[in-house]
Enzyme design. Structure first.
Site, PDB file in Angstrom:
ATOM      1  N   ASP A   1       1.077  -1.188  -0.256  1.00 40.78           N
ATOM      2  CA  ASP A   1      -0.055  -0.251  -0.224  1.00 40.78           C
ATOM      3  C   ASP A   1       0.884   1.754   0.329  1.00 40.78           C
ATOM      4  O   ASP A   1       2.074   1.117   0.689  1.00 40.78           O
ATOM      5  CB  ASP A   1      -0.554   0.103   1.367  1.00 40.78           C
ATOM      6  CG  ASP A   1      -0.394  -0.209   2.607  1.00 40.78           C
ATOM      7  OD1 ASP A   1       1.283  -0.527   2.661  1.00 40.78           O
ATOM      8  OD2 ASP A   1      -0.631  -0.628   3.200  1.00 40.78           O
TER       9      ASP A   1
ATOM     10  N   GLU B   1      -9.483  -1.140   5.155  1.00 40.49           N
ATOM     11  CA  GLU B   1     -10.763  -0.852   6.471  1.00 40.49           C
ATOM     12  C   GLU B   1     -11.649  -0.988   6.788  1.00 40.49           C
ATOM     13  O   GLU B   1     -12.304  -1.729   5.587  1.00 40.49           O
ATOM     14  CB  GLU B   1     -10.440   1.054   6.459  1.00 40.49           C
ATOM     15  CG  GLU B   1      -9.332   1.672   6.791  1.00 40.49           C
ATOM     16  CD  GLU B   1      -8.708   2.124   7.977  1.00 40.49           C
ATOM     17  OE1 GLU B   1      -8.280   0.699   8.505  1.00 40.49           O
ATOM     18  OE2 GLU B   1      -7.680   3.071   7.961  1.00 40.49           O
TER      19      GLU B   1
ATOM     20  N   ASN C   1      -8.103  -2.474  14.156  1.00 38.21           N
ATOM     21  CA  ASN C   1      -9.275  -2.279  13.962  1.00 38.21           C
ATOM     22  C   ASN C   1      -9.087  -3.287  12.473  1.00 38.21           C
ATOM     23  O   ASN C   1     -10.263  -3.768  12.394  1.00 38.21           O
ATOM     24  CB  ASN C   1      -9.838  -1.160  13.381  1.00 38.21           C
ATOM     25  CG  ASN C   1      -9.021  -0.432  11.952  1.00 38.21           C
ATOM     26  OD1 ASN C   1      -8.250  -1.608  11.925  1.00 38.21           O
ATOM     27  ND2 ASN C   1      -9.584   0.714  11.580  1.00 38.21           N
TER      28      ASN C   1
ATOM     29  N   HIS D   1      -7.456  -4.430   9.911  1.00 42.89           N
ATOM     30  CA  HIS D   1      -7.053  -4.031   8.475  1.00 42.89           C
ATOM     31  C   HIS D   1      -6.042  -4.449   8.433  1.00 42.89           C
ATOM     32  O   HIS D   1      -5.414  -5.525   8.873  1.00 42.89           O
ATOM     33  CB  HIS D   1      -7.566  -2.552   8.358  1.00 42.89           C
ATOM     34  CG  HIS D   1      -6.200  -2.193   8.943  1.00 42.89           C
ATOM     35  ND1 HIS D   1      -6.330  -0.418   9.406  1.00 42.89           N
ATOM     36  CD2 HIS D   1      -4.939  -1.873   8.845  1.00 42.89           C
ATOM     37  CE1 HIS D   1      -5.490   0.108   9.835  1.00 42.89           C
ATOM     38  NE2 HIS D   1      -3.861  -0.549   9.630  1.00 42.89           N
TER      39      HIS D   1
HETATM   40  C1  GLP Z   1      -0.897   0.059   8.745  1.00 37.96           C
HETATM   41  C2  GLP Z   1      -0.198  -0.688   7.651  1.00 37.96           C
HETATM   42  C3  GLP Z   1      -0.478  -2.050   7.583  1.00 37.96           C
HETATM   43  C4  GLP Z   1      -0.114  -3.100   8.741  1.00 37.96           C
HETATM   44  C5  GLP Z   1      -0.527  -1.876   9.757  1.00 37.96           C
HETATM   45  C6  GLP Z   1      -0.212  -2.558  11.286  1.00 37.96           C
HETATM   46  O1  GLP Z   1      -1.920   0.846   8.673  1.00 37.96           O
HETATM   47  N1  GLP Z   1      -0.879  -0.219   6.164  1.00 37.96           N
HETATM   48  O2  GLP Z   1       0.080  -3.107   6.371  1.00 37.96           O
HETATM   49  O3  GLP Z   1       0.118  -4.022   8.968  1.00 37.96           O
HETATM   50  O4  GLP Z   1      -0.206  -0.664   9.939  1.00 37.96           O
HETATM   51  O5  GLP Z   1       1.058  -1.785  11.860  1.00 37.96           O
HETATM   52  P1  GLP Z   1       1.775  -2.196  13.214  1.00 37.96           P
HETATM   53  O6  GLP Z   1       2.451  -3.551  12.494  1.00 37.96           O
HETATM   54  O7  GLP Z   1       2.355  -1.046  13.299  1.00 37.96           O
HETATM   55  O8  GLP Z   1       0.539  -1.951  14.431  1.00 37.96           O
END
Ligand code: GLP
Length: 270
Positions: free
Chosen positions: A67, A143, A136, A138
């Site tokens: 992304d 989302e 949440n 995702h």
């Molecule tokens: C972002 C990314 C996701 C990732 C998420 C969780 O939103 N787009 O790909 O999985 O963060 O991040 P973290 O690993 O910092 O909890």
């Protein structure tokens, strides 16, 4: 789905790196999908270490980023393009022309997303898609409420996600509200989805994703439909799973399961 429970974050990263190393041994021209966030950082460190030790060579590997924030140049320190370069690509021998990323400023968003999907298909498909999980639920930036068959597209970030990323931007005007992300349908077509999670903050959402109902309200629950989804999580993130003991037993006895006769001894005559 396979749920692998490891003691702590470091073990989650080692196990995930070992899964990738093993896949690379079987297919040197592996197509990997990469996620950002805090969680995969330890895995990327291990992959760099494996490269330096000669255990993985990236010269035939193809990479796809999952992304990107809309509005940011690839050179922006908070862009996912910069993140991947900084934490992995610049440290290994992957060829620049084999790194595919979503642009934060494409001239035509729809065409850019369609072209990205075509690139994934032309590469033969993603062998291993590395994923984290948002609090949440995702995955990538799909989302809650995202269609379970969505493709790469523009998404509007939820207020929780905007609040979570705000501290990383000095200027309020720069805080992204939109992103481009591979869709849930795109992720479901990957050959292996490897989701990493660590810490008690993620325990509730991991339980909903793994053992809860399949629902667009928890996008990660869509992995229940994936042909080969592997959750590698630590004890803290696993703490709300009701079938923890079963997952542990299944993991420890995986080799025996390859030969079921070893599990159920046959009665011999006489
Ligand atoms: C972002 C990314 C996701 C990732 C998420 C969780 O939103 N787009 O790909 O999985 O963060 O991040 P973290 O690993 O910092 O909890």
């Amino acid at each position: 789905m396979e749920v692998i429970i490891k003691k702590d974050y470091d073990d989650v990263c080692s196990e995930s790196a070992a899964i990738i190393e093993e896949a690379w041994r079987r297919k040197n021209n592996l197509v990997l999908g990469f996620a950002t966030g805090k969680t995969p950082l330890g895995l990327y460190e291990k992959l760099v270490e494996f490269y330096r030790q000669g255990r993985i060579d990236f010269s035939a590997v193809t990479a796809f980023n999952l992304d990107e924030y809309v509005g940011l140049e690839a050179s922006h320190p908070q862009s996912f393009a910069h993140y991947m370069d900084h934490h992995l690509f610049r440290h290994v021998n992957i060829r620049k022309e084999d790194i595919f990323r979503l642009s934060g400023r494409p001239p035509d968003i729809d065409e850019h997303c369609r072209a990205y999907e075509r690139k994934v298909r032309d590469s033969g498909g993603i062998d291993i898609q590395i994923l984290g999980i948002g609090k949440n639920g995702h995955i990538a930036f799909n989302e809650p409420g995202s269609s379970l068959s969505s493709r790469t597209r523009l998404k509007i970030l939820t207020p929780e996600t905007v609040a979570a990323i705000r501290p990383f931007f000095q200027d309020e005007k720069e805080v992204p509200r939109f992103c481009l992300t591979m869709g849930i349908g795109t992720i479901l077509e990957t050959k292996t989805a490897l989701l990493l999670a660590s810490g008690k903050d993620k325990a509730g959402i991991i339980a909903r994703a793994v053992e809860g109902p399949l629902t667009a309200s928890v996008p990660a629950s869509a992995l229940q439909l994936h042909a080969r989804a592997i959750f590698v999580i630590d004890e803290a993130a696993a703490s709300k799973l009701t079938k923890r003991d079963y997952y542990r037993w299944a993991y420890e006895n995986k080799d025996r399961a390859l030969d079921p006769l070893k599990i159920i001894p046959l009665k011999t005559k006489g």
